[in-house]
Write a protein that holds these residues in place. Structure first.
Motif, PDB file in Angstrom:
ATOM      1  N   LEU A 111      60.869  14.980 -41.777  1.00  0.00           N
ATOM      2  CA  LEU A 111      62.198  14.516 -41.632  1.00  0.00           C
ATOM      3  C   LEU A 111      62.782  15.230 -42.512  1.00  0.00           C
ATOM      4  CD1 LEU A 111      60.245  11.153 -42.830  1.00  0.00           C
ATOM      5  CD2 LEU A 111      62.057  11.610 -40.617  1.00  0.00           C
ATOM      6  N   GLY A 112      62.393  16.637 -42.572  1.00  0.00           N
ATOM      7  CA  GLY A 112      63.019  17.460 -43.465  1.00  0.00           C
ATOM      8  C   GLY A 112      63.876  17.517 -44.555  1.00  0.00           C
ATOM      9  N   LEU A 113      62.744  16.882 -45.208  1.00  0.00           N
ATOM     10  CA  LEU A 113      62.698  16.694 -46.572  1.00  0.00           C
ATOM     11  C   LEU A 113      61.876  17.913 -47.314  1.00  0.00           C
ATOM     12  CD1 LEU A 113      62.341  12.719 -46.320  1.00  0.00           C
ATOM     13  CD2 LEU A 113      64.934  14.040 -46.637  1.00  0.00           C
ATOM     14  N   PRO A 114      61.991  17.831 -48.830  1.00  0.00           N
ATOM     15  CA  PRO A 114      61.886  19.126 -49.242  1.00  0.00           C
ATOM     16  C   PRO A 114      60.348  18.023 -50.184  1.00  0.00           C
ATOM     17  CG  PRO A 114      63.648  18.175 -50.565  1.00  0.00           C
ATOM     18  CD  PRO A 114      63.415  17.198 -49.976  1.00  0.00           C
ATOM     19  N   PHE A 115      58.876  19.513 -50.087  1.00  0.00           N
ATOM     20  CA  PHE A 115      57.921  18.864 -50.908  1.00  0.00           C
ATOM     21  C   PHE A 115      57.175  20.410 -50.918  1.00  0.00           C
ATOM     22  CE2 PHE A 115      57.328  19.240 -46.480  1.00  0.00           C
ATOM     23  CZ  PHE A 115      56.129  20.550 -46.050  1.00  0.00           C
ATOM     24  N   PRO A 116      56.651  19.988 -52.557  1.00  0.00           N
ATOM     25  CA  PRO A 116      55.704  21.212 -53.016  1.00  0.00           C
ATOM     26  C   PRO A 116      55.249  22.215 -51.199  1.00  0.00           C
ATOM     27  CG  PRO A 116      55.592  18.915 -53.929  1.00  0.00           C
ATOM     28  CD  PRO A 116      55.914  18.734 -52.869  1.00  0.00           C
ATOM     29  N   ALA A 117      55.048  23.621 -51.836  1.00  0.00           N
ATOM     30  CA  ALA A 117      54.179  24.270 -50.542  1.00  0.00           C
ATOM     31  C   ALA A 117      52.996  23.754 -50.771  1.00  0.00           C
ATOM     32  CB  ALA A 117      54.312  25.664 -51.248  1.00  0.00           C
ATOM     33  N   THR A 118      52.224  23.865 -49.973  1.00  0.00           N
ATOM     34  CA  THR A 118      50.666  23.415 -49.732  1.00  0.00           C
ATOM     35  C   THR A 118      50.047  23.114 -48.249  1.00  0.00           C
ATOM     36  OG1 THR A 118      52.452  20.878 -49.833  1.00  0.00           O
ATOM     37  CG2 THR A 118      50.195  20.566 -48.630  1.00  0.00           C
ATOM     38  N   ARG A 119      48.555  23.214 -48.495  1.00  0.00           N
ATOM     39  CA  ARG A 119      47.592  23.871 -47.194  1.00  0.00           C
ATOM     40  C   ARG A 119      46.324  22.698 -47.777  1.00  0.00           C
ATOM     41  NH1 ARG A 119      49.022  29.038 -48.540  1.00  0.00           N
ATOM     42  NH2 ARG A 119      50.444  30.547 -46.940  1.00  0.00           N
ATOM     43  N   VAL A 120      45.946  23.119 -46.497  1.00  0.00           N
ATOM     44  CA  VAL A 120      45.165  21.143 -46.324  1.00  0.00           C
ATOM     45  C   VAL A 120      43.347  21.653 -46.428  1.00  0.00           C
ATOM     46  CG1 VAL A 120      44.295  19.141 -45.343  1.00  0.00           C
ATOM     47  CG2 VAL A 120      46.963  19.452 -45.501  1.00  0.00           C
ATOM     48  N   ILE A 121      42.294  21.396 -47.455  1.00  0.00           N
ATOM     49  CA  ILE A 121      41.397  22.530 -46.486  1.00  0.00           C
ATOM     50  C   ILE A 121      40.786  21.531 -46.870  1.00  0.00           C
ATOM     51  CG2 ILE A 121      42.127  24.405 -48.315  1.00  0.00           C
ATOM     52  CD1 ILE A 121      40.719  23.768 -50.726  1.00  0.00           C
ATOM     53  N   ASN A 122      38.571  22.190 -46.427  1.00  0.00           N
ATOM     54  CA  ASN A 122      38.096  21.091 -46.013  1.00  0.00           C
ATOM     55  C   ASN A 122      36.449  20.991 -46.968  1.00  0.00           C
ATOM     56  OD1 ASN A 122      37.322  23.071 -44.574  1.00  0.00           O
ATOM     57  ND2 ASN A 122      36.518  20.987 -43.451  1.00  0.00           N
ATOM     58  N   VAL A 123      36.915  23.008 -48.021  1.00  0.00           N
ATOM     59  CA  VAL A 123      36.189  23.333 -48.234  1.00  0.00           C
ATOM     60  C   VAL A 123      36.175  24.404 -49.570  1.00  0.00           C
ATOM     61  CG1 VAL A 123      36.148  25.291 -46.624  1.00  0.00           C
ATOM     62  CG2 VAL A 123      33.523  24.942 -47.928  1.00  0.00           C
TER      63      VAL A 123
END
Length: 333
Positions: A111-123
């Motif tokens: 949607l082009g909305l601002p959110f914190p820098a994020t990464r997804v991990i599983n370990v």
């Protein structure tokens, strides 16, 4: 008939009482004890016994109360009810976003909305590498979660590395976690905006400390003195927000924020829900960071926002139920 899918009975006492007052027939369906036939919609007797309306009030923090086995099962239950033509409030699409903070961040990006820098991990071994290019502090949080459960803040890379080595990171029921930049809140609060049926309902400013992440609006009431040791609260929202020093208060977000919240909740398929955002104290930029389909509404609402949001919510539910009954009669006529 109305069915209510729920897990935390205390949070919905007001809903149950309101339906009782209106003498509307309803059944409580506990998400931790589901039993349904995948082919129910092909059985005339089962179809006749199905509800006209299903209200989804399942909590993504259920695992903190020993009901984690109900979280993913509820998604399949909702999908089954929808496939049989049952009108569902906050159905499988909304619930799919509710139980995935990773999916929420992807929606904000779309949607082009601002959110914190994020990464997804599983370990856990990927946690330190995931912070590459981020500013500390950072937080690590389960992708499935609520009430701040499992969220940890790290001010330095060395602290995060030590937590990884000690096995302290919480990956939740689906074994996914988000690594995010921590956003320091301007004026010491975040803002939660609630919507109902695609319309703005109200907003509150919730005080934060930067250390506690339990911002459950239903339990913002009297605030205790600062503790000398961490509080462990049985997986549910505590009775009061820990050591924040003041109550929630009514907020008046800019129209652009309200419009953005309506856009994201509509895109996520919410009938009712709330979105939280924080204004970065460093640059004044607002960042959205949590999309909630489960709205408990603020405690002592008339004193805080000037009205009781349960009243318009239940009145809307009555209208939706009436429409669902009429539609069902028309189909079976």
């Amino acid at each position: 008939m109305i069915d209510i899918l729920y897990e935390h009975p205390a949070w919905f006492a007001r809903l149950f009482a309101a339906l009782d007052d209106r003498q509307l027939p309803y059944r409580r369906v506990h998400a931790a004890a589901l039993c349904f036939a995948p082919a129910w919609r092909h059985d005339p007797a089962a179809r006749a016994a199905a509800p006209d309306l299903l209200i989804n009030r399942m909590s993504p923090s259920a695992d903190r109360r020993g009901h984690g086995h109900g979280i993913l099962a509820s998604l399949q239950y909702l999908e089954s009810m929808e496939a049989g033509g049952v009108r569902v409030i906050n159905g499988s699409k909304a619930y799919g976003f509710e139980i995935s903070k990773a999916r929420q961040m992807a929606l904000l990006a779309d949607l082009g909305l601002p959110f914190p820098a994020t990464r997804v991990i599983n370990v856990a071994d990927q946690a330190v590498a995931a912070t590459t290019g981020m500013r500390y502090p950072v937080v690590v949080k389960p992708s499935v979660g609520g009430s701040g459960a499992g969220v940890l803040r790290f001010d330095r890379e060395a602290d995060l590395r030590a937590a990884v080595e000690a096995g302290q990171l919480d990956f939740g029921v689906d074994q996914l976690a988000l690594v995010q930049e921590f956003i320091p809140a301007r004026d010491g609060h975040i803002t939660r905006v609630e919507v109902l049926d695609g319309q703005y309902l109200y907003a509150i400013d919730v005080p934060v400390t930067g250390q506690s992440f339990n911002l459950c609006p239903a339990d913002l009431c009297d605030v205790p003195e600062p503790p000398t040791a961490p509080i462990v609260v049985d997986g549910a929202c505590p009775v009061a927000l820990p050591w924040a020093g003041r109550r929630a208060s009514q907020a008046h977000p800019p129209q652009a924020i309200i419009d953005a919240v309506v856009r994201m909740t509509s895109a996520a398929g919410f009938d009712v829900g709330g979105v939280e955002y924080v204004v970065d104290d460093r640059d004044g930029q607002p960042y959205f960071y949590d999309v909630n389909a489960l709205s408990n509404f603020v405690a002592d609402a008339p004193a805080v926002i000037g009205f009781d949001p349960w009243e318009p919510f239940v009145a809307w539910l009555v209208g939706v139920h009436d429409a669902a009954v009429s539609e069902r009669r028309a189909v079976t006529a």
